[in-house]
Design a protein around this motif. Structure first.
Motif, PDB file in Angstrom:
ATOM      1  N   ASN B1039       0.828  -1.204   0.000  1.00 34.20           N
ATOM      2  CA  ASN B1039       0.000   0.000   0.000  1.00 34.20           C
ATOM      3  C   ASN B1039       0.859   1.250   0.000  1.00 34.20           C
ATOM      4  O   ASN B1039       0.585   2.229  -0.679  1.00 34.20           O
ATOM      5  N   ARG B1041       3.835   1.577  -0.995  1.00 35.99           N
ATOM      6  CA  ARG B1041       4.519   1.764  -2.281  1.00 35.99           C
ATOM      7  C   ARG B1041       3.551   2.354  -3.324  1.00 35.99           C
ATOM      8  O   ARG B1041       3.910   3.264  -4.071  1.00 35.99           O
ATOM      9  N   VAL B1042       2.321   1.823  -3.312  1.00 37.87           N
ATOM     10  CA  VAL B1042       1.348   2.301  -4.293  1.00 37.87           C
ATOM     11  C   VAL B1042       1.011   3.773  -4.052  1.00 37.87           C
ATOM     12  O   VAL B1042       1.020   4.581  -4.975  1.00 37.87           O
ATOM     13  N   GLY B1045       3.868   5.842  -5.042  1.00 35.11           N
ATOM     14  CA  GLY B1045       3.937   5.947  -6.500  1.00 35.11           C
ATOM     15  C   GLY B1045       2.905   6.920  -7.032  1.00 35.11           C
ATOM     16  O   GLY B1045       3.195   7.784  -7.869  1.00 35.11           O
ATOM     17  N   ALA B1046       1.697   6.790  -6.497  1.00 43.26           N
ATOM     18  CA  ALA B1046       0.608   7.643  -6.984  1.00 43.26           C
ATOM     19  C   ALA B1046       0.893   9.106  -6.722  1.00 43.26           C
ATOM     20  O   ALA B1046       0.714   9.955  -7.597  1.00 43.26           O
ATOM     21  N   LYS B1049       3.738  10.555  -8.689  1.00 47.97           N
ATOM     22  CA  LYS B1049       3.294  10.789 -10.048  1.00 47.97           C
ATOM     23  C   LYS B1049       2.913  12.253 -10.253  1.00 47.97           C
ATOM     24  O   LYS B1049       3.161  12.826 -11.306  1.00 47.97           O
ATOM     25  N   PRO B1152      -8.315   1.800  -2.738  1.00 45.24           N
ATOM     26  CA  PRO B1152      -7.072   2.325  -3.300  1.00 45.24           C
ATOM     27  C   PRO B1152      -7.304   3.678  -3.964  1.00 45.24           C
ATOM     28  O   PRO B1152      -8.412   3.998  -4.321  1.00 45.24           O
ATOM     29  N   PHE B1153      -6.214   4.415  -4.115  1.00 49.32           N
ATOM     30  CA  PHE B1153      -6.325   5.788  -4.611  1.00 49.32           C
ATOM     31  C   PHE B1153      -6.988   5.861  -5.959  1.00 49.32           C
ATOM     32  O   PHE B1153      -6.700   5.077  -6.854  1.00 49.32           O
TER      33      PHE B1153
END
Lengths: 149, 1169
Positions: B1039, B1041-1042, B1045-1046, B1049, B1152-1153
């Protein structure tokens, strides 16, 4: 040729319920700055899975004195990461496992855990294949096609 | 209402008392008068040259005639009558007296005039009363003036007048006082029950009951009190009448007795006087005899002379039957005497009275030898038979003679039967003395000097008879005369047995003989007549009393029954109300209880439908689910109704955006409306503020209900138009600024051109014309606004006969309605009640076949200027984006164009309107820099559009942007519109009903084209969070990491930690993080706890900064620390959300986002920076 294969394979993964939209979202996050973002996250996920599953297996092994709380928190973690990655089947199994765990259904827990183990391994294999295909395309100098589900 | 009769009753009593008092005074006076009668007689006696008996005769005559005339006077009451009463001067005084009496009668007449006034109960008031009294007094004055002609007694009369006037005045004052007191009592008594009633109405039903019981007992008490008063009044009336009767009767009896007394005395006196006159004459005769018979020799008198003289002077002695003179003859001279007269002295026979009657004196025996004799020598013709009879031989006579010569006065015998006449009589005897008897002679000298005896016999019956004949009222009175010398044995001298012995008067008679006593007994011949004068008035009073009493009793009984009935009604009402409340409460409870399991049923059905079902099963399940939903909506409605009825529904007071609510409603109902092909339009006047304070849910419920109804009853054509205005706008129909309203009000249903769909609709004006509060300018609260909402449709309308019951629960226009259209008919009733809760009113106007318009008003609060609503924030950006753009709306219907422009204006777009494409062509050149052109589907026509397109795209070079073409379409025309879109003629199709979100969506898509959109948005988000330090807290590596990452971005600098503790350490001020995303479920320290601690920390630091303990510079840029913390959570339940806010988080993003969500969440915090 590879592109078509890649597309079909991806679609099949979605259709079989291995993956969901979240994986697409994840893919969107991958751009020039972080070219291996998806692979990185997925590998992290699998490591996580391995660790958590072994944790749970250990906890469930101790017959008569199962630490359901530990199992519960592990399965929650697993659920969280699987939903982040978009591993739909794993996530669904996690939900079931969580329920079994909450109701302290030992049999259910063991069975679910086995399923989760199988599922995540098969997903790992499939994704591995997918990445391999990607690799091939990239090596062939082509672009990874956008797959609309 | 019971008080009034009581009041008059009291007045009546008062007037009666006055009358009685007046009569009293009259009686007193008449008594006085009769008392003065004797005194007058004495006066007359002194001044006039008449004998006593005559005076008495006169006096009696007048007192008699007084009675008669006074009676006449009472009848005629004419003073003139008295003036013509011709009588000699001796009567003058009497006349005056009569006049005074008459003045009394006059007064009494006046008083009687006054009585009927008092007896008129309905319109009596003090002024009337005083008037009648004064008129009575005036009458008295008139009478007085006419009576004052005999001047001598003026003063006396005036005095009497004054007495009477003051007396009247006093009674008048008493009456006024009485009335005032009564009035006070009435006021008191009539006031309290009303107050009590008012109280009763204010009470809660339960307390009311108590109060009612209380008031019931009170009223009962009052009833009893009234009854008692009535009883008292009746008793008073009865006793008054009895007393009156008794008093009058007594008066009559007294008067009768007085009359008897007077008459008796008068008769006695007349008799006595006559007797005395005779006595004197007999005395004179004795002197005559002594002078002429004994004093002269030879005697000048012989039998013949004596007889002749006495006969001729008999009129002087009216009572005597005869006079005789007897000579005193001692025994020694008997023979010489007998020789001289030539007869022997005879003895009076007394043994046998009957014999005496017939026998002649010659038959008498010669008198026995005695010491002396008293032979009669002279006698009147009538008694010539006793000549030569020895008077000494009769026992009575002898005694008489002895006493007479001893006393030297006239002496009477006791009554005995006279000789010959056989009448009872008395004999008066005078002794004739020798001429030279000294005046103070002793008894012996007198006896010695006696030479003869003169006797006169009185025939009593004839005497009295004769006397009484001369007197008046001889028929009415019976007279007895008794000799009472011997106390034990009364000797009746005259009389009869007739008459009433019970009342008689005794007058003593003095006949000049002290040794003899006589009495006169008088009595009335007839018994006391029935005293009508006493009976009639008192009887009348009695009758009146009973009548009045009866009337009052009836009235009181009626009052009591009415009160009782009223009481019962009130009780029943309270019970009914309580039952109603109980019903509502029951309904509310039951509905609630039903709702809970129903939710379960519906939930389960939904779940069932999610499982694998075959078509048939699915159909069943869907039907069950649909029915369940209907049921639950019905239950909700019933619950609402019950809640409102039992008064448990309370409206919220929260700020909300009315336009947003209306958007919601229209989007909710657009499906149904589109299905039926009805155009749904919403319009809110510019004057309605953005944010109002009220209960948005209920407002929405009302609107939904009305629009739902309209949709239900509108068939495949026309429109439903919701409009909101300020009530003030409509108040003055002449200066309405709002274009839509102007057009709607100005036009009746007869002109179809200006409704939204073109179908005719009824004029909405009439729907609110009945509102009571609408036009009233009641306390214009500056923080309150009154809104007028109308919902206009082109449906079937409501039949005229059903319009009256349209707001009754479960009452539809007619029974077929529910079969045709469904529904329960409770919605309108609830809506009306809700509107009433909002201090508004609901009305409607409907014409069958044309449609209906429902209107309602509601009072809402004005929101504070800076309060905003979170929900709208996501539109704010869009609105900013569109601000300042220009649009052209091409629509042939003005209202519809106004509605469209209303929606565009909300986005900050300025709007121009053209009624057709052709018109647009002409005006478009003037309107430079158009961002978009909205074309109503109805006015679409390819040819004109081509011209317009040419015109606009032709100006491409000059203006930077080419206007976008949007087509406004209903769902009915969706297919062709879509074709047009795909053919590239237009850029976008907007499906009506228009609402903000849809419009924003369309415009964004059109204005910012597909390709550009993504990067623009990304850039947007990136712009927002680029270079921002963001901390991500999550224990889950994946989570983390995601998320990392998001966020990376979008250019954020992301730091990750894996526990709450670590986050705490990182976020301890001073730090450089701009935001923190925190997972909620973490081992050791979860997100809530971590946030709480962070907030604590920040607060402490802030306090320090504020107190100057730590310099603000040290903590870099912020004066107060507050790092935005957003929760990351998988479940977006409201409860979790609230918990987040509670522990100090600023928002949440769901895991999730997703780009959009993340953007919205973050935008709030970085907007300002």
């Amino acid at each position: 040729m590879e592109k078509r294969q890649f597309r079909d394979y991806t679609i099949s993964l979605y259709h079989q319920g291995f993956l969901d939209d979240q994986f697409t979202e994840l893919k969107k996050l991958q751009d020039e700055c972080s070219p291996d973002f998806v692979a990185e996250v997925v590998s992290l996920f699998f490591e996580d899975c391995e660790k958590l599953i072994s944790n749970m297996a250990r906890a469930l092994d101790q017959t008569g004195n199962v630490d359901y709380k530990l199992v519960g928190s592990s399965v929650h973690q697993l659920k969280g990461s699987s939903s982040s990655v978009g591993a739909k089947r794993v996530k669904g199994l996690c939900v079931t496992l969580k329920e079994c765990c909450d109701s302290q259904n030992y049999e259910g827990c063991v069975r679910c855990l086995q399923q989760v183990d199988i599922e995540y391994k098969s997903l790992k294999g499939k994704l591995q294949d997918l990445f391999n295909l990607e690799q091939q395309i990239v090596q062939a100098g082509g672009r990874i096609p956008q797959v609309d589900i | 209402m019971a008080k009034k009769p009581l009041f008059f009753f009291l007045i009546l009593c008062g007037s009666m008392v006055i009358v009685v008092l007046l009569m009293f005074s009259r009686f007193g006076r008449s008594k006085e008068e009769t008392g003065s009668c004797n005194g007058e007689a004495r006066v007359l006696y002194k001044h006039q040259n008449v004998t006593r008996s005559e005076i008495h005769a006169l006096v009696s005559l007048f007192s008699d005639s007084d009675q008669v005339t006074s009676f006449e006077c009472r009848k005629e009451s004419s003073p003139g009558m008295w003036a013509s009463y011709g009588i000699t001067c001796a009567l003058n005084m009497r006349l005056e007296k009569h006049e005074t009496t008459e003045s009394f009668h006059g007064r009494r007449v006046a008083a009687q005039c006054f009585i009927p006034d008092g007896e008129l109960p309905l319109d009596l008031n003090p002024s009337d009363l005083s008037h009648s009294i004064s008129s009575a007094a005036h009458m008295c004055d008139n009478l007085e003036q006419s009576l004052e002609q005999p001047k001598e007694h003026k003063n006396v009369e005036e005095g009497l007048d004054w007495d009477l006037l003051s007396y009247l005045r006093n009674t008048w004052w008493c009456l006024i006082l009485g009335i005032l007191v009564c009035h006070r009592i009435f006021v008191f008594h009539s006031k309290t029950p009303r107050e009590r009633q008012e109280k009763v109405y204010l009470q809660e039903p339960l307390a009311q009951k108590k109060q009612q019981q209380c008031s019931q007992t009170n009223s009962r008490g009052a009833g009893k009190w009234r009854k008692n008063i009535l009883l008292l009044g009746v008793i008073a009336g009865v006793s008054l009448s009895v007393w009156w009767f008794w008093d009058t009767n007594e008066e009559i009896i007294l008067k009768r007795r007085e009359t008897l007394e007077n008459m008796c005395d008068e008769r006695a006196r007349v008799l006595q006087d006559q007797f005395n006159v005779s006595l004197n004459h007999v005395h004179a005769l004795s002197i005559l005899v002594s002078t002429f018979h004994h004093g002269k020799t030879p005697s000048a008198i012989d039998q013949k002379t004596f007889g002749e003289y006495t006969e001729r002077t008999n009129f002087e002695r009216p009572l005597t039957s005869g006079v005789a003179y007897a000579l005193k003859v001692p025994h020694l001279k008997r023979e010489q005497f007998e020789k001289e007269h030539g007869w022997t002295i005879k003895k009076m026979e007394t043994e046998d009275q009957t014999l005496v009657q017939d026998c002649v004196p010659e038959n008498f025996d010669p008198a026995p030898i005695q010491d002396e004799y008293a032979p009669v020598i002279f006698a009147q013709e009538t008694v010539s038979h006793i000549v030569s009879v020895d008077m000494m031989s009769g026992e009575e006579d002898r005694e008489n003679i002895l006493r007479a010569r001893a006393s030297g006065k006239g002496v009477l015998t006791s009554p005995f039967k006279l000789l010959k006449s056989n009448h009872l009589g008395v004999v008066l005897t005078f002794a004739v003395y020798d001429a030279n008897l000294p005046l103070d002679a002793t008894e012996e000298q007198r006896i010695e000097a006696t030479i003869g005896y003169l006797g006169a016999s009185y025939d009593m019956p004839s005497l009295v008879e004769k006397l009484l004949h001369q007197l008046a009222s001889k028929q009415t009175i019976a007279v007895d005369v008794y000799d009472t010398t011997n106390a034990s044995g009364l000797i009746k001298m005259y009389g009869s047995d007739i008459g009433d012995i019970s009342e008689q008067h005794i007058s003593s008679l003095d006949f000049g003989d002290p040794s003899r006593k006589h009495e006169m007994h008088c009595r009335f011949k007839h018994k006391l007549p029935i005293p009508w004068t006493a009976i009639i008035p008192s009887g009348l009073v009695l009758v009146i009393t009973f009548l009045v009493g009866y009337i009052f009793n009836e009235a009181l009984t009626r009052i009591a029954t009415v009160e009782e009935d009223c009481q019962k009604m009130r009780e029943l009402k309270a019970r009914a109300e309580a039952a109603d409340v109980a019903k509502s409460q029951f309904l509310a409870t039951v509905s609630h209880e039903i709702r809970t399991p129903m939710n379960g049923v519906l939930g389960m059905l939904k779940l069932l439908m999610d499982t694998d079902l075959d078509v048939k099963q699915m159909d069943y399940a869907q039907t069950a689910h649909g029915s369940g939903k209907d049921l639950i909506s019905l239950i909700n409605e019933v619950l609402d109704q019950a809640k409102i009825e039992s008064g448990r529904l309370e409206l919220e007071n929260v700020p909300f955006d009315m336009r947003f609510v209306l958007d919601n409603v229209s989007s909710l109902l657009s499906g149904k409306a589109n299905e039926k092909g009805i155009e749904l339009a919403v319009y809110v006047s510019r004057q309605v503020p953005d944010i109002v304070v009220g209960d948005s849910c209920r407002f929405r419920q009302i609107i939904t209900n009305l629009v739902g109804n309209s949709i239900k009853f509108t068939q495949d054509k026309g429109h439903i138009f919701i409009s909101v205005h300020l009530a003030d706008e409509v108040k003055e129909p002449l200066n309405i600024e709002d274009a839509v309203l102007k057009q709607r009000l100005a036009l009746g249903c007869s002109e179809p051109g200006e409704t939204v769909s073109g179908f005719p609709a009824v004029n909405a004006l009439r729907s609110w014309s009945h509102f009571k509060t609408f036009y009233s300018n009641e306390s214009h609260n500056s923080d309150k606004i009154k809104l007028l909402v109308t919902v206009e449709d082109t449906g079937v309308g409501i039949p005229v006969d059903a319009q009256g019951r349209i707001f009754t629960p479960f009452m539809q226009a007619d029974s077929s309605t529910s079969r045709t259209y469904g529904g329960t008919g409770i919605g309108l009733s609830i809506s009306k009640r809700l509107v009433e809760l909002m201090q508004g009113e609901m009305g409607f106007v409907s014409e069958p076949g044309i449609g209906s318009t429902f209107s309602f008003t509601g009072v809402f609060g004005k929101a504070e200027a800076n309060s905003s609503i979170a929900k709208l924030e996501r539109f704010d950006l869009a609105i900013q984006e569109f601000k300042g753009l220009r649009a052209l709306v091409i629509d042939n219907r003005n209202i519809r164009a106004e509605v469209t422009s209303y929606h565009l204006r909300r986005l900050g777009i300025s709007v121009d309107i053209a009624s057709s494409l052709r018109m647009a062509c002409t005006s478009v050149s003037k309107l430079g820099n158009l961002a978009m052109v909205l074309i109503e589907n109805d006015v679409w026509n390819k040819k004109d559009f081509a011209v317009l397109d040419e015109l606009l795209t032709g100006s491409k070079e000059t203006s930077a942007r080419v206007p976008k073409f949007l087509l406004l379409a209903t769902s009915a025309t969706l297919v062709e519109s879509s074709e047009m879109k795909s053919s590239g003629l237009i850029d976008e199709v907007v499906i009506k009903p228009l609402r903000m979100s849809v419009l924003i969506c369309c415009l964004q898509e059109t204005l910012v084209n597909g390709k550009k959109r993504q990067p623009r948005k990304r850039r947007n988000l990136g712009r927002l969070i680029r270079e921002k330090q963001i901390l991500v807290v999550d224990d889950n590596l994946v989570n983390r990491r995601v998320a990392e990452g998001a966020l990376k971005k979008y250019g954020a600098i992301v730091t990750c930690v894996e526990s709450g503790k670590a986050a705490l350490a990182m976020l301890k001020p001073p730090h450089n993080f701009d935001a923190c995303f925190m997972d909620l479920q973490m081992p050791e320290m979860d997100g809530f706890e971590a946030t709480r601690r962070i907030r604590d920390l920040e607060r402490r630091i802030n306090k320090k900064i504020a107190s100057g303990e730590v310099s603000a510079e040290m903590f870099s840029k912020f004066n107060s620390w507050h790092v935005p913390i957003l929760a990351m959570t998988a479940d977006v339940i409201q409860a979790t959300n609230e918990e987040c806010m509670k522990c100090g988080m600023d928002g949440y993003v769901s895991k999730p986002f997703e780009e959009e969500v993340l953007y919205t969440a973050v935008a709030r915090f970085f907007e300002s920076c």
